[in-house]
Design an enzyme around this catalytic site. Sequence first.
Site, PDB file in Angstrom:
ATOM      1  N   ASN A 146       3.817 -11.080  -6.767  1.00  0.00           N
ATOM      2  CA  ASN A 146       2.379 -10.840  -6.956  1.00  0.00           C
ATOM      3  C   ASN A 146       2.074 -10.069  -8.248  1.00  0.00           C
ATOM      4  O   ASN A 146       1.021  -9.445  -8.358  1.00  0.00           O
ATOM      5  CB  ASN A 146       1.778 -10.147  -5.721  1.00  0.00           C
ATOM      6  N   ARG A 285       0.673   2.882  -6.526  1.00  0.00           N
ATOM      7  CA  ARG A 285       0.684   3.469  -5.187  1.00  0.00           C
ATOM      8  C   ARG A 285      -0.227   4.689  -5.202  1.00  0.00           C
ATOM      9  O   ARG A 285      -0.205   5.490  -6.151  1.00  0.00           O
ATOM     10  CB  ARG A 285       2.098   3.903  -4.765  1.00  0.00           C
ATOM     11  N   GLN A 314      -2.673   4.333   4.313  1.00  0.00           N
ATOM     12  CA  GLN A 314      -3.344   3.046   4.504  1.00  0.00           C
ATOM     13  C   GLN A 314      -3.240   2.607   5.953  1.00  0.00           C
ATOM     14  O   GLN A 314      -2.128   2.662   6.484  1.00  0.00           O
ATOM     15  CB  GLN A 314      -2.710   1.990   3.567  1.00  0.00           C
ATOM     16  N   HIS A 338      -6.537  -2.247  -0.338  1.00  0.00           N
ATOM     17  CA  HIS A 338      -5.298  -2.727  -0.984  1.00  0.00           C
ATOM     18  C   HIS A 338      -5.223  -4.254  -0.889  1.00  0.00           C
ATOM     19  O   HIS A 338      -4.767  -4.801   0.107  1.00  0.00           O
ATOM     20  CB  HIS A 338      -4.103  -2.080  -0.277  1.00  0.00           C
TER      21      HIS A 338
END
Length: 387
Positions: A146, A285, A314, A338
Site C-alpha cells: 500500500n 504511526r 485505534q 486510518h
Amino acid sequence: MFARARTGAVQASIRTAQAAAFNKQASRDMKVLAILYKGGEAAKQEPRLLGTVENELGLRPWLESQGHEYLVSDDKEGYQSFLHKNITDADIVITTPFHPGYLTRDLLDTAQNLKLCVTAGVGSDHVDLNAAVEKGLEVMEVTGSNVVSVAEHVVMSILLLVRNFVPAHEMIERGDWMVSEVARNAFDLEGKVVGTIGAGRIGQRVLQRLRPFNCKELLYYDYNGLPQETETELGVRRVADLEDFVAQCDVVTVNCPLHEGTRDLVNADLLKSFKKGSWLVNTARGAICNAEDVAAAVKSGHLNGYAGDVWNVQPAPKEHPWRYMKNALGGGNGMVPHYSGTTLDAQQRYAAGTKQILENFFQGKPQEPANIIIGNKGYATKAYGQR
Ligand code: NAI
C-alpha cells in the site's frame, strides 16, 4: 567433484526429508486467527472491502479447503476478547494495522502454538517485535502493498493543509461565501521546503510525487542514506541532524516505522525546532507524534496545521485532541480515520500478499525476503531501528 556431487545429493535428500516432515506437520489442521476491522453494511455491499471481518481477506474457502480452521473477528481488547481467548492455541495470527490486534509480550506469552504473525498491510509495530525474536516467532508483512496508496494520501494532505482546503470546503457546506476568510491562510506549495522523516518506500514515493511541484528543496532524514543516484534522480538532499532538518522545512512528513527510536519522536522539545507556521503530516504511526504536544502547537500557531490518518490508539477515542484541534484561524486539521493504506486497490494487493505468505508457510517455501520483518535469525529488516 564426485564427492561434492555425493554431498550435494545427501544434502538434497535431507532437505526433501525436512520438507516432507514440515509439510506433514503443516498439512495438519492449523488454527488461523485473523483480527480485521468491522465492515458493516459497506462490506456487504462492496465485496472488494477484503480487509474486513465480513470479507475475511477472501481466505476462507481456500484455507478451509486445505483443512485449516479460520477464525475472524474485530474483538481484540481485554482478557475476555476473542483475540485473547483464541490466541492461546492459534498457529498463525493475521492482524492489520488499520484495526491493530496488539500482540504484546504478555499476550504472546499465552500463545503456546504460535509460529507466524502476518500483518495484512505494512507496519508491524502492533507486534512486540523484540518479544517475537525471543520467542522464535516469525513476523511477515505484505511489504510494498500500500505504499503508493499512502504516498498519494501524503501529497493530498500536504496540499490540503498548505492550501487551507478543509475550512474552505466547510464554508461552502455551511452556505457561506467569504473568500478572504480562507485565502488569508492559503499558500502555494511551489517554493516551499518539504522534508520526510524516513525515506523508504513511502518516503521516496512522496518525494518523487512532489518533484513536479517545484518546491524550493526536497529534504530527507534517515539513518539509512539513499544511494547517490537515487538522491540525484529524486532531487533530494539528506540532512543528518533531526533538529537541523525540521528547522529547514516548511512541511515535514513522517514516513518511518514506529519503534523504540521513533516513539514520541515529535514532541514539545523537537517542535521548538520546527519553523513557526510550518505544517506536519503523519501517515506513519500516531505514537511517533505526541498527541498533546502537537495539539498545543497547532492551537498556538507554532504549527499551522497537522494532518494524517494514524492515531496512538485505534479506534481513536471520541475525546482525542486530534479530532478537534484547530489553529487560530479555524483550520489546520486534516485528520481522517486510518484508511490511507486501505484503498480498494491496496486491499486487493495485501489480501493476495497475505495468501502468498500463508501458502509459502504451509508448503515450507522461502518467503519473499522483503516481507520478512522477523525471520528465524531475528530482525531481517533495517527499518525498525539501528541495531
Ligand atoms: P520502509 O521500511 O520501506 O521505510 C522506512 C524507512 O524509515 C527506512 O528507510 C528506515 O531507515 C527509516 N527509518 C526508521 N527509523 C527511522 C528514524 N528513527 N529516523 C528516520 N528514518 C527512520 O517502510 P515504508 O513501506 O516506507 O513504510 C513506512 C511506515 O509507514 C510503515 O512502517 C508504517 O508504519 C507506515 N504505513 C502507514 C500506512 C497507512 O495506512 N497510514 C500504510 C503503510 C505503511
